[in-house]
Design a protein around this motif. Structure first.
Motif, PDB file in Angstrom:
ATOM      1  N   LEU A   1      -4.030   3.518   1.148  1.00  0.00           N
ATOM      2  CA  LEU A   1      -2.955   2.590   0.793  1.00  0.00           C
ATOM      3  C   LEU A   1      -1.633   3.012   1.420  1.00  0.00           C
ATOM      4  CD1 LEU A   1      -3.840   2.020  -2.977  1.00  0.00           C
ATOM      5  CD2 LEU A   1      -3.959   0.314  -1.152  1.00  0.00           C
ATOM      6  N   LEU A  41      -1.734   2.121   5.076  1.00  0.00           N
ATOM      7  CA  LEU A  41      -1.580   0.675   5.233  1.00  0.00           C
ATOM      8  C   LEU A  41      -0.122   0.262   5.100  1.00  0.00           C
ATOM      9  CD1 LEU A  41      -3.031  -2.003   5.640  1.00  0.00           C
ATOM     10  CD2 LEU A  41      -3.395  -2.121   3.159  1.00  0.00           C
ATOM     11  N   ARG A  42       0.610   0.972   4.273  1.00  0.00           N
ATOM     12  CA  ARG A  42       2.026   0.633   4.088  1.00  0.00           C
ATOM     13  C   ARG A  42       2.869   0.940   5.320  1.00  0.00           C
ATOM     14  NH1 ARG A  42       4.295   3.319  -1.127  1.00  0.00           N
ATOM     15  NH2 ARG A  42       6.174   2.323  -0.278  1.00  0.00           N
ATOM     16  N   GLY A  75       1.871  -3.950   5.951  1.00  0.00           N
ATOM     17  CA  GLY A  75       2.122  -3.272   4.687  1.00  0.00           C
ATOM     18  C   GLY A  75       3.568  -2.901   4.431  1.00  0.00           C
ATOM     19  N   ASN A 116       5.902  -4.231   1.459  1.00  0.00           N
ATOM     20  CA  ASN A 116       4.995  -5.024   0.644  1.00  0.00           C
ATOM     21  C   ASN A 116       5.001  -4.475  -0.778  1.00  0.00           C
ATOM     22  OD1 ASN A 116       2.421  -5.833  -0.665  1.00  0.00           O
ATOM     23  ND2 ASN A 116       2.039  -6.833   1.304  1.00  0.00           N
ATOM     24  N   LEU A 141       1.504  -3.538  -2.285  1.00  0.00           N
ATOM     25  CA  LEU A 141       0.959  -2.284  -1.778  1.00  0.00           C
ATOM     26  C   LEU A 141       1.703  -1.088  -2.352  1.00  0.00           C
ATOM     27  CD1 LEU A 141       0.126  -2.923   1.986  1.00  0.00           C
ATOM     28  CD2 LEU A 141      -1.454  -2.339   0.141  1.00  0.00           C
ATOM     29  N   GLU A 142       3.007  -1.218  -2.518  1.00  0.00           N
ATOM     30  CA  GLU A 142       3.776  -0.123  -3.106  1.00  0.00           C
ATOM     31  C   GLU A 142       3.331   0.145  -4.536  1.00  0.00           C
ATOM     32  OE1 GLU A 142       8.392   1.065  -4.246  1.00  0.00           O
ATOM     33  OE2 GLU A 142       7.996  -0.522  -2.796  1.00  0.00           O
ATOM     34  N   SER A 144      -0.276   1.659  -4.514  1.00  0.00           N
ATOM     35  CA  SER A 144      -0.302   3.052  -4.061  1.00  0.00           C
ATOM     36  C   SER A 144       0.274   3.982  -5.129  1.00  0.00           C
ATOM     37  CB  SER A 144       0.452   3.201  -2.737  1.00  0.00           C
ATOM     38  OG  SER A 144       1.788   2.748  -2.849  1.00  0.00           O
TER      39      SER A 144
END
Length: 413
Positions: free
Chosen positions: A253, A256-257, A262, A265, A268-269, A272
């Motif tokens: 994750l 991806l950020r 990401g 996002n 996603l934050e 994660s």
């Protein structure tokens, strides 16, 4: 400390507290000489220790390293990435652990009086250390000091609107009454968790980043610890392969950020940060299989409160000396630049632990513990508003401790 979600470039405007914090004044911070009838959990101590160390490193970077040397030093890009990683897990992990530790008295059927004593203890510590910060700023601080304030009005304002690294302890004091109120009106935990998630996303997109907003944002992680305590405890003692899986999900994750998709996002934050909780606990459990690591983690993990509340004082004193510029030529070396914040953070922690060893000798231990007479009055009060717990005598037989919530535990006086 930075507020939980600080994952972008390091700068003073992003600094919230940690939130202590971690870390108990009520939270995941504990003091030395902890007295408790329960068995200490090595993984909890290790996780608590890692969280407060991450907080100190973060503040050394944004308050000393970056203002003096800038962010484009030899190791600057690496330090920024490391700080982004720590920023994702630092405060969510500390708040979740605080929730896990407070869970027995907060879930339905738990002792509300004991929970209330934790809240009062946390707020007491918040007020005491806020006053100490004011005195430090008046004596050695400057307008450029982190979270500077120098007036009685500023002190009174912060009694209800936190604006220092103590916001973590303030938040823990507030969270308990919120959970108790939800319990009193029989609000289902899943509904409370959903509401907390909504608040997190709304403030991420619409908020101004104030520390009061950070308190509201991070409630979701505390509530996750309270209502997911059993699951998170099982995750913490998971076998090695599962600990590896938790870590892999978290790191995936995070990677991806860093992509165009990401970046910035919010979902996603959030994911994660949530994934970091079981990952950190499980990794801590595995590392504690190594005896020297377990001993070191236990030592620091039992003293996270003094490190949390004292490290800003130490940093302000370092800034008052103002001789860091002399090291400027050395940051051209990648190794020196990378090691500088690590070594300085270790020195700050050592000073904090040394100071704590002296301060706990004050009769009654007023800097790290709620006065015992107040705690007893809260814990042994008669049941109120339908509290079906046992009477005062029953409570006394259990000899409950009114520790500040979370990772901070109360030292003996």
């Amino acid at each position: 400390m930075c507020a939980v979600g600080c994952t972008g470039p390091r700068n003073a405007s992003q600094c919230g507290v940690p939130g202590t914090g971690s870390t108990q004044g009520t939270s995941i911070v504990t003091t030395s000489n902890t007295s408790t009838s329960s068995v200490r959990l090595p993984w909890a101590d290790a996780t608590r220790a890692a969280g407060v160390i991450a907080v100190v490193v973060f503040h050394v970077l944004i308050w000393i390293h970056d203002p003096v040397f800038g962010t484009e030093t030899a190791a600057g890009p690496l330090l920024s990435r490391v700080n982004a990683l720590l920023g994702t897990l630092r405060m969510p992990v500390l708040f979740a652990l605080a929730g896990i530790l407070a869970s027995p008295s907060l879930i339905r059927g738990g002792d509300a009086r004991k929970a209330l004593s934790r809240s009062v203890s946390s707020y007491y510590l918040y007020v005491v250390w806020l006053l100490i910060y004011l005195l430090v700023f008046l004596l050695v601080g400057t307008a450029g000091s982190p979270h500077y304030f120098d007036s009685l009005n500023g002190f009174l304002t912060q009694l209800v609107v936190p604006d220092t690294t103590l916001w973590f302890i303030f938040a823990l004091a507030v969270y308990i009454p919120v959970v108790l109120a939800a319990r009193a009106v029989r609000l289902p935990p899943p509904v409370l968790l959903v509401l907390a998630v909504v608040v997190w996303f709304v403030l991420q997109s619409e908020g101004d980043g104030s520390l009061l907003e950070r308190c509201a944002e991070h409630f979701v992680f505390f509530a996750s610890g309270v209502f997911g305590a059993a699951t998170l405890r099982r995750a913490a003692v998971a076998p090695l392969w599962l600990a590896g899986l938790f870590s892999a999900v978290f790191l995936a994750l995070m990677v991806l950020r860093t992509t165009d998709i990401g970046a910035q996002n919010d979902a996603l934050e959030f994911l994660s940060s949530l994934a970091s909780i079981p990952a950190m606990a499980a990794v801590a459990h595995q590392l504690c299989r190594i005896a020297p690591v377990a001993r070191a983690a236990g030592f620091i993990g039992a003293r996270t409160l003094p490190v949390y509340v004292l490290h800003p004082v130490v940093i302000v004193c370092i800034l008052a000396v103002g001789r860091q510029e002399a090291l400027g030529p050395l940051v051209g070396s990648f190794v020196v630049d990378a090691l500088y914040p690590v070594v300085l953070s270790a020195a700050v922690i050592i000073v904090c632990l040394t100071a704590e060893n002296l301060l706990v000798r004050i009769p009654g231990n007023p800097l790290f513990a709620l006065p015992e007479s107040v705690r007893r009055r809260i814990v042994h009060s008669h049941p109120q508003n339908g509290d079906q717990r046992s009477s005062t005598s029953g409570t006394q037989s259990r000899n409950p401790r009114g520790r500040a919530i979370s990772p901070l535990r109360r030292p003996r006086s």
